[in-house]
Design an enzyme around this catalytic site. Structure first.
Site, PDB file in Angstrom:
ATOM      1  N   LYS A   1       1.266  -0.659   0.092  1.00  0.00           N
ATOM      2  CA  LYS A   1      -0.406   0.011   0.057  1.00  0.00           C
ATOM      3  C   LYS A   1       0.863   1.072  -0.057  1.00  0.00           C
ATOM      4  CE  LYS A   1      -3.833   2.097   2.405  1.00  0.00           C
ATOM      5  NZ  LYS A   1      -4.803   1.712   3.409  1.00  0.00           N
TER       6      LYS A   1
ATOM      7  N   ASP B   1      -1.357  10.627  -6.087  1.00  0.00           N
ATOM      8  CA  ASP B   1      -0.238   9.764  -6.056  1.00  0.00           C
ATOM      9  C   ASP B   1      -0.283   8.454  -6.369  1.00  0.00           C
ATOM     10  OD1 ASP B   1      -0.137  10.322  -4.511  1.00  0.00           O
ATOM     11  OD2 ASP B   1       1.463  11.636  -3.854  1.00  0.00           O
TER      12      ASP B   1
ATOM     13  N   ARG C   1       0.762  -4.577   3.853  1.00  0.00           N
ATOM     14  CA  ARG C   1      -0.916  -5.522   3.933  1.00  0.00           C
ATOM     15  C   ARG C   1      -0.282  -7.047   3.609  1.00  0.00           C
ATOM     16  NH1 ARG C   1      -5.964  -1.589   4.159  1.00  0.00           N
ATOM     17  NH2 ARG C   1      -5.628  -2.151   1.935  1.00  0.00           N
TER      18      ARG C   1
ATOM     19  N   ARG D   1     -14.127  -7.306  -1.643  1.00  0.00           N
ATOM     20  CA  ARG D   1     -14.670  -6.276  -0.620  1.00  0.00           C
ATOM     21  C   ARG D   1     -16.463  -6.250  -0.892  1.00  0.00           C
ATOM     22  NH1 ARG D   1     -11.069  -1.978  -0.020  1.00  0.00           N
ATOM     23  NH2 ARG D   1      -8.516  -2.922  -0.665  1.00  0.00           N
TER      24      ARG D   1
ATOM     25  N   ASP E   1     -16.290   0.135   0.354  1.00  0.00           N
ATOM     26  CA  ASP E   1     -15.032  -0.730  -0.060  1.00  0.00           C
ATOM     27  C   ASP E   1     -14.849  -1.283   1.004  1.00  0.00           C
ATOM     28  OD1 ASP E   1     -14.753   2.796   0.156  1.00  0.00           O
ATOM     29  OD2 ASP E   1     -13.115   2.538  -0.301  1.00  0.00           O
TER      30      ASP E   1
END
Ligand code: AMP
Ligand code: MG
Length: 488
Positions: free
Chosen positions: A115, A127, A178, A185, A254
């Protein structure tokens, strides 16, 4: 087919990459200047079957930064949609890539996701990067939630990138690794329902069932049973959050998993003084995601999942709606029974009486009225030191204590059993906001020892050890309420 496990322990499969193309875009992380490990989760690495020695080196930093793709990985950015504060939007991994699914030595499968790994086709204006503060914050809180015994994604490592990223000011960039049962989701299903074909939606549902709920594969209406399972897991998860006073802060669809794991640690924080209206997130001005509203939002999100699944539930849409509503209507009761069981345990009660709910409610009402600290009130009761709560000395609390003692007397089993139950149900420590801030500030100045001390205290929140007691202390009174910000 047996596959070689690499020397470093990586043992990837990439089942998600075998789903229809509409669900992802193959995408490598964007390499960074000079990756350095800020924090590394050894025990998690071991349980994943990884070589700790190797990963603690430059090699590990390169892998966790996305500069080196481990053998067998097949990086991709996932597509998903979601309701953000009630508004439906196309989202997707805008700053993350799934590098693969690690198969552990015991045969479990976990997503390994970076992430903050750079732009993807889903980045919109962003970004693709993350700042060190929010990534370390996710590390601390997700590990705390895990150690509290609550289903969650976990954090394997945070690396700094050696690059600065532009926010309100320039901040050191970082990447979090992670680990999740999966990153499916509610929003993945919303995406499939809106932009996929019915066949693709079906493939996604079959995939989710196989991965998370294989026991419903043979069910008469497997998609309805699947919905039921997700509802069960989320009712359990929401009850666990409420019981420890965890406020997720951004329960967009989400950010709700199909597996029932807590995900997306942005503006989350633990409640201190008990008040159902508590909100920490600076962007949640209307209290949509306030502590007391979390169960309602949980079922609202599940209704979005049910909507997405409608074409699979029954060929007749009206029938499908009836079936879905029937399952959704179970949520309130499921949540409440999980919550009541947990609350009874927090009070050392292990049998059932009709009036338990009002005994619990009376205590919570008193806590709200007197602005008592949620965690420390239960801790004081556990330690049999009611004098340590600010409720002490009020007539109503004295009467409540009498009622509670009488209630404890109406169950078989020893007092010790009750005390043990309370110790196992009431954390002695939680990641207090001022302690988290203090750890992040020290880390920002290159000192990780404060964070390590905090993580150690949080690693066994039910220990009631003397070393962790200082972490139970409340902050000095502050003129301003604590505020959290989305982890961008
Ligand atoms: P979150 O608030 O973390 O759930 O993120 C919501 C959406 O915004 C997701 O699609 C993220 O991938 C995306 N996002 C958040 N921050 C960035 C960023 N800096 N660059 C690109 N996408 C981002
Ligand atoms: Mg998210």
């Amino acid at each position: 087919m047996t596959k070689e496990v690499s020397e470093t322990g990586w043992n990837f499969d990439n089942s998600y990459a075998r789903l229809p193309k509409v669900f992802f875009t193959s995408q490598n992380p964007t390499p960074v200047q000079s990756p350095k490990i800020a924090i590394f989760n050894k025990s998690l690495a071991i349980s994943l079957g990884l070589d700790v020695q190797n990963l603690q080196s430059e090699e590990g930093a390169a892998v966790f930064a996305g500069n080196k793709i481990p053998e067998g990985a097949s990086p991709l950015a996932q597509a998903y949609a979601g309701h953000q504060f009630g508004h439906f939007t196309m989202l997707g991994d805008g700053r993350a890539v799934l590098i693969g699914e690690q198969i552990t030595p015991t045969g479990e499968r976990f997503d390994i996701q970076l992430k903050g790994s750079g732009r993807t086709p889903y980045s919109r204006g962003g970004d693709g990067r993350a700042a060190i503060g929010p990534m370390l914050r996710e590390y601390i809180i997700s590990e705390a939630i895990y150690c509290l015994g609550i289903p969650t994604t976990r954090s394997l490592a945070v690396v700094t990138t050696g690059e600065e990223i532009a926010r309100e000011s320039y901040l050191p960039g970082a990447i979090l690794t992670r680990v999740a049962a999966s990153h499916l989701r509610v929003g993945t299903f919303q995406y499939a329902a809106r932009w996929g074909s019915e066949g693709e939606l079906l493939e996604l549902a079959d995939y989710a069932i196989k991965r998370h709920y294989p026991k419903v594969e043979g069910a008469e209406n497997r998609y309805l049973s699947f919905l039921q399972e997700v509802i069960n897991c989320q009712a359990m998860l929401l009850a666990k959050w409420q019981l420890v006073g965890f406020i997720h802060g951004v329960m967009n669809t989400d950010n709700m998993t199909i597996s029932g794991e807590t995900i997306d640690y942005g503006p989350c924080a633990f409640m201190d003084t008990y008040d159902p209206a508590t909100v920490f997130s600076s962007i949640d001005r209307e209290g949509r995601y306030a502590y007391g509203n979390q169960p309602n939002i949980g079922v609202w999100n599940l209704a979005r999942l049910a909507e997405a699944l409608l074409p699979l539930l029954h060929e007749n849409q009206e029938e499908a709606v009836t079936l879905a509503q029937d399952k959704l209507s179970d949520f309130a009761q499921l949540f409440e029974s999980n919550w009541l069981e947990g609350m009874r345990a927090k009070l050392g009660i292990f049998n059932v009486e009709e009036n338990d709910k009002s005994l619990i409610k009376d205590l919570l009402d008193m806590m709200q009225k007197h602005r008592a600290d949620y965690t420390n009130t239960f801790r004081a009761l556990t330690l049999n030191k009611p004098e340590e709560t600010i409720l002490h000395g009020t007539t109503e609390f004295t009467q409540w204590l009498e009622q509670w003692q009488a209630r404890l007397g109406r169950q078989q089993g020893s007092k010790d059993t009750s005390i043990q139950l309370m110790r196992n149900s009431n954390p002695a420590v939680i990641p207090r906001n001022h302690r988290v801030e203090e750890a992040l500030e020290a880390a920002n100045n290159g000192d990780y020892s404060v964070m390590e001390g905090l993580l150690e205290a949080l690693s066994n929140p039910y220990a009631y050890s003397s070393e962790q007691m200082e972490y139970a202390a409340l902050p000095a009174a502050s003129p301003r309420p604590y505020r959290t910000f989305c982890g961008t």
